[in-house]
Motif scaffolding. Structure first.
Motif, PDB file in Angstrom:
ATOM      1  N   THR A 145       2.086  17.835 -10.702  1.00 28.52           N
ATOM      2  CA  THR A 145       1.087  18.859 -10.404  1.00 28.52           C
ATOM      3  C   THR A 145       0.366  18.519  -9.108  1.00 28.52           C
ATOM      4  N   ASP A 146      -0.288  19.548  -8.563  1.00 24.54           N
ATOM      5  CA  ASP A 146      -1.044  19.325  -7.325  1.00 24.54           C
ATOM      6  C   ASP A 146      -2.138  18.288  -7.540  1.00 24.54           C
ATOM      7  N   SER A 147      -2.743  18.308  -8.712  1.00 24.19           N
ATOM      8  CA  SER A 147      -3.811  17.352  -9.020  1.00 24.19           C
ATOM      9  C   SER A 147      -3.276  15.927  -9.062  1.00 24.19           C
ATOM     10  N   THR A 148      -2.124  15.752  -9.699  1.00 28.07           N
ATOM     11  CA  THR A 148      -1.505  14.430  -9.782  1.00 28.07           C
ATOM     12  C   THR A 148      -1.072  13.961  -8.395  1.00 28.07           C
ATOM     13  N   ALA A 149      -0.492  14.866  -7.620  1.00 26.97           N
ATOM     14  CA  ALA A 149      -0.064  14.520  -6.267  1.00 26.97           C
ATOM     15  C   ALA A 149      -1.266  14.141  -5.406  1.00 26.97           C
ATOM     16  N   ALA A 150      -2.345  14.887  -5.532  1.00 26.92           N
ATOM     17  CA  ALA A 150      -3.557  14.598  -4.764  1.00 26.92           C
ATOM     18  C   ALA A 150      -4.128  13.235  -5.161  1.00 26.92           C
ATOM     19  N   ASP A 151      -4.141  12.950  -6.454  1.00 27.75           N
ATOM     20  CA  ASP A 151      -4.644  11.651  -6.919  1.00 27.75           C
ATOM     21  C   ASP A 151      -3.800  10.510  -6.365  1.00 27.75           C
ATOM     22  N   LYS A 152      -2.489  10.723  -6.358  1.00 21.98           N
ATOM     23  CA  LYS A 152      -1.586   9.697  -5.827  1.00 21.98           C
ATOM     24  C   LYS A 152      -1.839   9.491  -4.337  1.00 21.98           C
ATOM     25  N   LEU A 153      -2.004  10.572  -3.599  1.00 24.27           N
ATOM     26  CA  LEU A 153      -2.268  10.467  -2.164  1.00 24.27           C
ATOM     27  C   LEU A 153      -3.612   9.795  -1.896  1.00 24.27           C
ATOM     28  N   ARG A 154      -4.613  10.115  -2.698  1.00 21.18           N
ATOM     29  CA  ARG A 154      -5.918   9.464  -2.543  1.00 21.18           C
ATOM     30  C   ARG A 154      -5.816   7.957  -2.777  1.00 21.18           C
ATOM     31  N   GLN A 155      -5.020   7.574  -3.771  1.00 18.81           N
ATOM     32  CA  GLN A 155      -4.833   6.150  -4.046  1.00 18.81           C
ATOM     33  C   GLN A 155      -4.106   5.464  -2.886  1.00 18.81           C
ATOM     34  N   GLU A 156      -3.102   6.151  -2.343  1.00 17.42           N
ATOM     35  CA  GLU A 156      -2.393   5.605  -1.171  1.00 17.42           C
ATOM     36  C   GLU A 156      -3.353   5.420  -0.002  1.00 17.42           C
ATOM     37  N   LEU A 157      -4.232   6.399   0.216  1.00 15.88           N
ATOM     38  CA  LEU A 157      -5.215   6.283   1.288  1.00 15.88           C
ATOM     39  C   LEU A 157      -6.139   5.095   1.058  1.00 15.88           C
ATOM     40  N   ALA A 158      -6.596   4.930  -0.160  1.00 18.30           N
ATOM     41  CA  ALA A 158      -7.477   3.804  -0.482  1.00 18.30           C
ATOM     42  C   ALA A 158      -6.757   2.469  -0.249  1.00 18.30           C
ATOM     43  N   ASP A 159      -5.489   2.397  -0.652  1.00 19.70           N
ATOM     44  CA  ASP A 159      -4.707   1.170  -0.450  1.00 19.70           C
ATOM     45  C   ASP A 159      -4.528   0.869   1.032  1.00 19.70           C
ATOM     46  N   ILE A 160      -4.210   1.903   1.801  1.00 16.15           N
ATOM     47  CA  ILE A 160      -4.028   1.719   3.239  1.00 16.15           C
ATOM     48  C   ILE A 160      -5.344   1.312   3.895  1.00 16.15           C
ATOM     49  N   ASP A 161      -6.437   1.959   3.512  1.00 13.39           N
ATOM     50  CA  ASP A 161      -7.746   1.599   4.065  1.00 13.39           C
ATOM     51  C   ASP A 161      -8.076   0.134   3.789  1.00 13.39           C
ATOM     52  N   ALA A 162      -7.780  -0.321   2.578  1.00 13.05           N
ATOM     53  CA  ALA A 162      -8.037  -1.717   2.222  1.00 13.05           C
ATOM     54  C   ALA A 162      -7.173  -2.660   3.052  1.00 13.05           C
ATOM     55  N   GLU A 163      -5.912  -2.287   3.245  1.00 18.52           N
ATOM     56  CA  GLU A 163      -5.012  -3.129   4.030  1.00 18.52           C
ATOM     57  C   GLU A 163      -5.442  -3.182   5.499  1.00 18.52           C
ATOM     58  N   ILE A 164      -5.836  -2.046   6.043  1.00 25.62           N
ATOM     59  CA  ILE A 164      -6.310  -2.008   7.428  1.00 25.62           C
ATOM     60  C   ILE A 164      -7.564  -2.857   7.576  1.00 25.62           C
ATOM     61  N   GLN A 193      -1.218   5.456  11.557  1.00 32.22           N
ATOM     62  CA  GLN A 193      -0.378   6.656  11.642  1.00 32.22           C
ATOM     63  C   GLN A 193       0.027   7.127  10.251  1.00 32.22           C
ATOM     64  N   ARG A 194       0.390   6.185   9.402  1.00 37.08           N
ATOM     65  CA  ARG A 194       0.766   6.533   8.023  1.00 37.08           C
ATOM     66  C   ARG A 194      -0.419   7.161   7.294  1.00 37.08           C
ATOM     67  N   ARG A 195      -1.601   6.600   7.523  1.00 36.74           N
ATOM     68  CA  ARG A 195      -2.808   7.127   6.888  1.00 36.74           C
ATOM     69  C   ARG A 195      -3.048   8.572   7.315  1.00 36.74           C
ATOM     70  N   GLU A 196      -2.875   8.846   8.605  1.00 39.05           N
ATOM     71  CA  GLU A 196      -3.072  10.204   9.109  1.00 39.05           C
ATOM     72  C   GLU A 196      -2.089  11.181   8.466  1.00 39.05           C
ATOM     73  N   THR A 197      -0.835  10.751   8.304  1.00 42.23           N
ATOM     74  CA  THR A 197       0.175  11.599   7.671  1.00 42.23           C
ATOM     75  C   THR A 197      -0.203  11.907   6.224  1.00 42.23           C
ATOM     76  N   ILE A 198      -0.639  10.896   5.502  1.00 47.16           N
ATOM     77  CA  ILE A 198      -1.032  11.080   4.099  1.00 47.16           C
ATOM     78  C   ILE A 198      -2.267  11.975   4.011  1.00 47.16           C
ATOM     79  N   ALA A 199      -3.216  11.774   4.915  1.00 44.60           N
ATOM     80  CA  ALA A 199      -4.426  12.605   4.916  1.00 44.60           C
ATOM     81  C   ALA A 199      -4.074  14.067   5.171  1.00 44.60           C
ATOM     82  N   GLU A 200      -3.104  14.310   6.056  1.00 45.87           N
ATOM     83  CA  GLU A 200      -2.653  15.684   6.313  1.00 45.87           C
ATOM     84  C   GLU A 200      -2.026  16.298   5.062  1.00 45.87           C
ATOM     85  N   LYS A 201      -1.213  15.512   4.362  1.00 47.84           N
ATOM     86  CA  LYS A 201      -0.596  16.002   3.118  1.00 47.84           C
ATOM     87  C   LYS A 201      -1.663  16.316   2.087  1.00 47.84           C
TER      88      LYS A 201
END
Length: 83
Positions: A2-21, A70-78
């Motif tokens: 679902t869009d909600s599940t996909a959004a949650d997954k993308l938010r988690q990816e963003l949080a992970d990338i932010d932590a790594e950066i 760059q990966r973060r920007e792509t995920i944020a766009e999605k």
């Protein structure tokens, strides 16, 4: 997925990338600080090989940060597209 599940997954990816950066920037700052400690007033001597290794590590770290940004920007766009 679902869009909600996909959004949650993308938010988690963003949080992970932010932590790594953030961690890479902290490590880069530590390396820069170590490098600046060995100035003209320093009693320590940096070997050319050690300096080259430090500079290479800093450059590699910056390249990884650029890739993650760059990966973060792509995920944020999605994520924005799902909203």
């Amino acid at each position: 997925m679902t869009d909600s599940t996909a959004a949650d997954k993308l938010r988690q990816e963003l949080a992970d990338i932010d932590a790594e950066i953030a961690e890479l920037r902290r490590l880069g700052g530590d390396a820069e600080a170590r490098r600046s400690q060995d100035g003209p007033e320093s009693q320590g001597v940096i070997e050319p090989e050690e300096l080259a290794t430090d500079l290479t590590g800093i450059a590699e770290n910056e390249a990884v940060i650029d890739t993650l940004t760059q990966r973060r920007e792509t995920i944020a766009e999605k994520l924005e597209a799902l909203s």
